[in-house]
Design an enzyme around this catalytic site. Structure first.
Site, PDB file in Angstrom:
ATOM      1  N   GLU A  94       0.824  -1.211   0.000  1.00  0.00           N
ATOM      2  CA  GLU A  94       0.000   0.000   0.000  1.00  0.00           C
ATOM      3  C   GLU A  94       0.856   1.258   0.000  1.00  0.00           C
ATOM      4  O   GLU A  94       1.990   1.233   0.469  1.00  0.00           O
ATOM      5  CB  GLU A  94      -0.839   0.035   1.281  1.00  0.00           C
ATOM      6  CG  GLU A  94      -1.839  -1.068   1.361  1.00  0.00           C
ATOM      7  CD  GLU A  94      -2.623  -1.031   2.661  1.00  0.00           C
ATOM      8  OE1 GLU A  94      -2.619   0.003   3.355  1.00  0.00           O
ATOM      9  OE2 GLU A  94      -3.245  -2.052   2.971  1.00  0.00           O
ATOM     10  N   CYS A 107       3.392   8.451   1.423  1.00  0.00           N
ATOM     11  CA  CYS A 107       3.818   7.452   2.387  1.00  0.00           C
ATOM     12  C   CYS A 107       3.975   6.132   1.619  1.00  0.00           C
ATOM     13  O   CYS A 107       3.015   5.653   1.019  1.00  0.00           O
ATOM     14  CB  CYS A 107       2.726   7.349   3.450  1.00  0.00           C
ATOM     15  SG  CYS A 107       2.986   6.017   4.601  1.00  0.00           S
ATOM     16  N   CYS A 114       5.188  -7.423   7.427  1.00  0.00           N
ATOM     17  CA  CYS A 114       6.150  -6.960   8.441  1.00  0.00           C
ATOM     18  C   CYS A 114       6.370  -8.067   9.463  1.00  0.00           C
ATOM     19  O   CYS A 114       5.471  -8.847   9.732  1.00  0.00           O
ATOM     20  CB  CYS A 114       5.577  -5.724   9.131  1.00  0.00           C
ATOM     21  SG  CYS A 114       6.729  -4.911  10.250  1.00  0.00           S
ATOM     22  N   CYS A 118       3.521  -5.521  15.916  1.00  0.00           N
ATOM     23  CA  CYS A 118       3.003  -4.607  16.949  1.00  0.00           C
ATOM     24  C   CYS A 118       1.506  -4.914  17.106  1.00  0.00           C
ATOM     25  O   CYS A 118       0.808  -5.139  16.103  1.00  0.00           O
ATOM     26  CB  CYS A 118       3.194  -3.157  16.518  1.00  0.00           C
ATOM     27  SG  CYS A 118       4.933  -2.719  16.277  1.00  0.00           S
ATOM     28  N   CYS A 121      -1.247  -2.969  15.035  1.00  0.00           N
ATOM     29  CA  CYS A 121      -0.992  -2.678  13.615  1.00  0.00           C
ATOM     30  C   CYS A 121      -1.552  -3.747  12.681  1.00  0.00           C
ATOM     31  O   CYS A 121      -1.331  -4.939  12.873  1.00  0.00           O
ATOM     32  CB  CYS A 121       0.515  -2.534  13.405  1.00  0.00           C
ATOM     33  SG  CYS A 121       0.966  -2.285  11.679  1.00  0.00           S
ATOM     34  N   SER A 193      10.435   6.088   9.405  1.00  0.00           N
ATOM     35  CA  SER A 193       9.840   5.721  10.692  1.00  0.00           C
ATOM     36  C   SER A 193      10.237   4.303  11.078  1.00  0.00           C
ATOM     37  O   SER A 193      10.125   3.380  10.275  1.00  0.00           O
ATOM     38  CB  SER A 193       8.314   5.828  10.574  1.00  0.00           C
ATOM     39  OG  SER A 193       7.703   5.475  11.791  1.00  0.00           O
ATOM     40  N   SER A 216       8.858   5.080  16.548  1.00  0.00           N
ATOM     41  CA  SER A 216       7.562   4.675  17.092  1.00  0.00           C
ATOM     42  C   SER A 216       7.774   4.180  18.518  1.00  0.00           C
ATOM     43  O   SER A 216       8.136   3.032  18.735  1.00  0.00           O
ATOM     44  CB  SER A 216       6.959   3.564  16.225  1.00  0.00           C
ATOM     45  OG  SER A 216       6.802   4.039  14.917  1.00  0.00           O
ATOM     46  N   HIS A 218       5.543   4.844  21.498  1.00  0.00           N
ATOM     47  CA  HIS A 218       4.230   4.351  21.929  1.00  0.00           C
ATOM     48  C   HIS A 218       4.091   3.968  23.397  1.00  0.00           C
ATOM     49  O   HIS A 218       2.994   3.563  23.825  1.00  0.00           O
ATOM     50  CB  HIS A 218       3.755   3.154  21.072  1.00  0.00           C
ATOM     51  CG  HIS A 218       3.663   3.433  19.609  1.00  0.00           C
ATOM     52  ND1 HIS A 218       3.197   4.611  19.098  1.00  0.00           N
ATOM     53  CD2 HIS A 218       3.994   2.674  18.534  1.00  0.00           C
ATOM     54  CE1 HIS A 218       3.237   4.571  17.771  1.00  0.00           C
ATOM     55  NE2 HIS A 218       3.719   3.411  17.406  1.00  0.00           N
ATOM     56  N   CYS A 335      -1.844   2.284   7.776  1.00  0.00           N
ATOM     57  CA  CYS A 335      -0.970   1.139   7.499  1.00  0.00           C
ATOM     58  C   CYS A 335      -1.623  -0.247   7.473  1.00  0.00           C
ATOM     59  O   CYS A 335      -2.097  -0.742   8.469  1.00  0.00           O
ATOM     60  CB  CYS A 335       0.097   1.195   8.584  1.00  0.00           C
ATOM     61  SG  CYS A 335       1.402   0.046   8.453  1.00  0.00           S
TER      62      CYS A 335
HETATM   63  N1  SAH Z   1       7.591  -0.038  10.949  1.00  0.00           N
HETATM   64  C1  SAH Z   1       7.673   1.371  10.994  1.00  0.00           C
HETATM   65  C2  SAH Z   1       6.837   2.127   9.970  1.00  0.00           C
HETATM   66  C3  SAH Z   1       5.476   1.610   9.637  1.00  0.00           C
HETATM   67  S1  SAH Z   1       4.138   1.941  10.684  1.00  0.00           S
HETATM   68  C4  SAH Z   1       7.357   1.857  12.399  1.00  0.00           C
HETATM   69  O1  SAH Z   1       6.994   1.046  13.233  1.00  0.00           O
HETATM   70  O2  SAH Z   1       7.531   3.028  12.668  1.00  0.00           O
HETATM   71  C5  SAH Z   1       3.914   3.667  10.663  1.00  0.00           C
HETATM   72  C6  SAH Z   1       3.393   4.223  11.963  1.00  0.00           C
HETATM   73  O3  SAH Z   1       2.001   3.894  12.160  1.00  0.00           O
HETATM   74  C7  SAH Z   1       4.120   3.691  13.188  1.00  0.00           C
HETATM   75  O4  SAH Z   1       4.346   4.734  14.104  1.00  0.00           O
HETATM   76  C8  SAH Z   1       3.139   2.689  13.731  1.00  0.00           C
HETATM   77  O5  SAH Z   1       3.390   2.400  15.074  1.00  0.00           O
HETATM   78  C9  SAH Z   1       1.818   3.395  13.474  1.00  0.00           C
HETATM   79  N2  SAH Z   1       0.622   2.544  13.486  1.00  0.00           N
HETATM   80  C10 SAH Z   1       0.483   1.314  13.012  1.00  0.00           C
HETATM   81  N3  SAH Z   1      -0.782   0.861  13.213  1.00  0.00           N
HETATM   82  C11 SAH Z   1      -1.439   1.856  13.813  1.00  0.00           C
HETATM   83  C12 SAH Z   1      -2.786   2.008  14.279  1.00  0.00           C
HETATM   84  N4  SAH Z   1      -3.666   1.020  14.185  1.00  0.00           N
HETATM   85  N5  SAH Z   1      -3.117   3.179  14.844  1.00  0.00           N
HETATM   86  C13 SAH Z   1      -2.222   4.182  14.965  1.00  0.00           C
HETATM   87  N6  SAH Z   1      -0.959   4.106  14.554  1.00  0.00           N
HETATM   88  C14 SAH Z   1      -0.557   2.949  13.989  1.00  0.00           C
END
Ligand code: SAH
Length: 347
Positions: A94, A107, A114, A118, A121, A193, A216, A218, A335
């Site tokens: 995407e 983006c 991946c 997480c 995600c 990121s 990231s 969090h 994402c």
């Molecule tokens: N792997 C990288 C980049 C991809 S995700 C990373 O972890 O940074 C891009 C951003 O979106 C990251 O900050 C990730 O934690 C966040 N993200 C993923 N799923 C999400 C969701 N459901 N709600 C809010 N942020 C989310």
């Protein structure tokens, strides 16, 4: 696709120049070839200012990565456009194009799926496919530019995948994207990121690129971070912060910390206090993102009131935080969501 053929868009100009001269062609041909690649041609035979012999030679040794637009969604609220691209091996990634005052930002994805998993995600839920080549990352931008007839001025590596888990290809992409012959997007207009692969943050810092690093985070401590980000068991919060400090020292660039606000998980004032202790003295910015609710999780986004309290607490400790604008909320712009839906519809 013949596996011995190389992805020509992943090569630096100098690499192609030396390959061509080694094989008896003029060096300047490489620049001509790049002009065509930049225009988005899909086949060497379209390059009509090079000989048939050179075109056949290229065809035997290289391929031009192409991406097909499988789906394209346009938001009704703003000008956000989301793409689902099909790769040559029928895998999908995407990308999203967003319109801002200063221009268009895109983006892009760096991997199919991946490995990081997480808990909040959508991409992680779909497992890992493969790394993208640098050429495939560039092509996402070229395809969108041609399709929308616009020029992308900013790029964020925030789509599917963990960029630092595909380190070599991503660094190659960064250098290509910022070079005039491939894309010409200044390094300062590129953000990367990461979920926090500390060892790779050190390597990236040593390259002293002028890009923006987003981390990231969090969570302000290992207890919460272990629960939502499995990578924390390998690189814990203190190792990550140490790597970030090294990054700032080496590059003199401000880090942007991403913090997704999840009701009852990481959004209390005491979390904000802990976060400000953690980040104290660092040149940074905190980006608060209300969690996007995805399938198979029970996470709920924090209320605006909670988010404001969090921002106010950080401000008391001189840490600047902003709530991220959510664009394209009607088109699953976050994402991994679109690909997840696409697969479910195919079932
Ligand atoms: N792997 C990288 C980049 C991809 S995700 C990373 O972890 O940074 C891009 C951003 O979106 C990251 O900050 C990730 O934690 C966040 N993200 C993923 N799923 C999400 C969701 N459901 N709600 C809010 N942020 C989310």
């Amino acid at each position: 696709m013949d596996s011995i053929k190389q992805d020509i868009k992943s090569m630096y100009l100098e690499e192609l120049e030396s390959k061509l001269t080694e094989d008896g062609y003029e060096k300047y041909r490489a620049a001509q070839i790049y002009k065509w690649l930049k225009k988005g041609v899909k086949n060497f035979s379209y390059m009509h200012n090079i000989s048939k012999k050179l075109s056949a030679y290229l065809d035997n040794n290289y391929y031009i990565s192409v991406l097909n637009i499988e789906k394209k969604l346009k938001s009704e609220y703003d000008d956000t456009v989301k793409y689902l691209f099909r790769l040559y091996d029928d895998k999908y990634v995407e990308a999203v194009v967003m319109k801002y005052k200063h221009g268009y930002s895109m983006c892009i994805s760096t991997q199919v799926g991946c490995k990081m998993n997480c808990s909040f995600c959508a991409t992680g839920k779909q497992g890992f496919g493969r790394n993208l080549t640098a050429g495939e990352m560039l092509t996402q931008i070229q395809v969108a530019q041609n399709d929308l007839e616009i020029r992308i001025s900013n790029v964020v590596l925030m789509g599917m995948g963990e960029p630092l888990d595909n380190y070599d290809n991503v660094v190659r992409f960064l250098k290509l994207a910022s070079s005039e012959y491939a894309l010409g997007i200044g390094m300062r207009h590129i953000s990367l990121s990461t979920c926090g692969l500390s060892d790779k943050i050190y390597s990236l810092a040593d390259l002293k690129l002028q890009l923006t690093l987003s981390v990231s985070l969090h969570a302000p401590n290992d207890k919460i971070r272990n629960e939502i980000m499995p990578i924390n068991k390998k690189y814990n919060v203190s190792s990550l912060i140490k790597a970030c400090k090294y990054y700032i020292k080496k590059t003199n660039r401000r880090i942007s910390f991403e913090y997704t606000m999840i009701e009852g998980v990481n959004d209390t004032v005491s979390c904000a206090k802990e976060l400000s202790r953690l980040l104290s003295g660092m040149i940074c910015h905190v980006n608060l993102i209300p969690v996007n609710q995805i399938k198979d999780t029970e996470y709920i986004r924090s209320s605006n009131k909670k988010i404001q309290q969090f921002i106010d607490e950080l401000a008391k400790h001189n840490i600047v935080a902003t709530k991220r604008r959510t664009l394209g909320s009607d088109i699953d712009a976050s994402c991994g969501q679109l690909r997840q839906k696409f697969y479910e519809e195919k079932k």
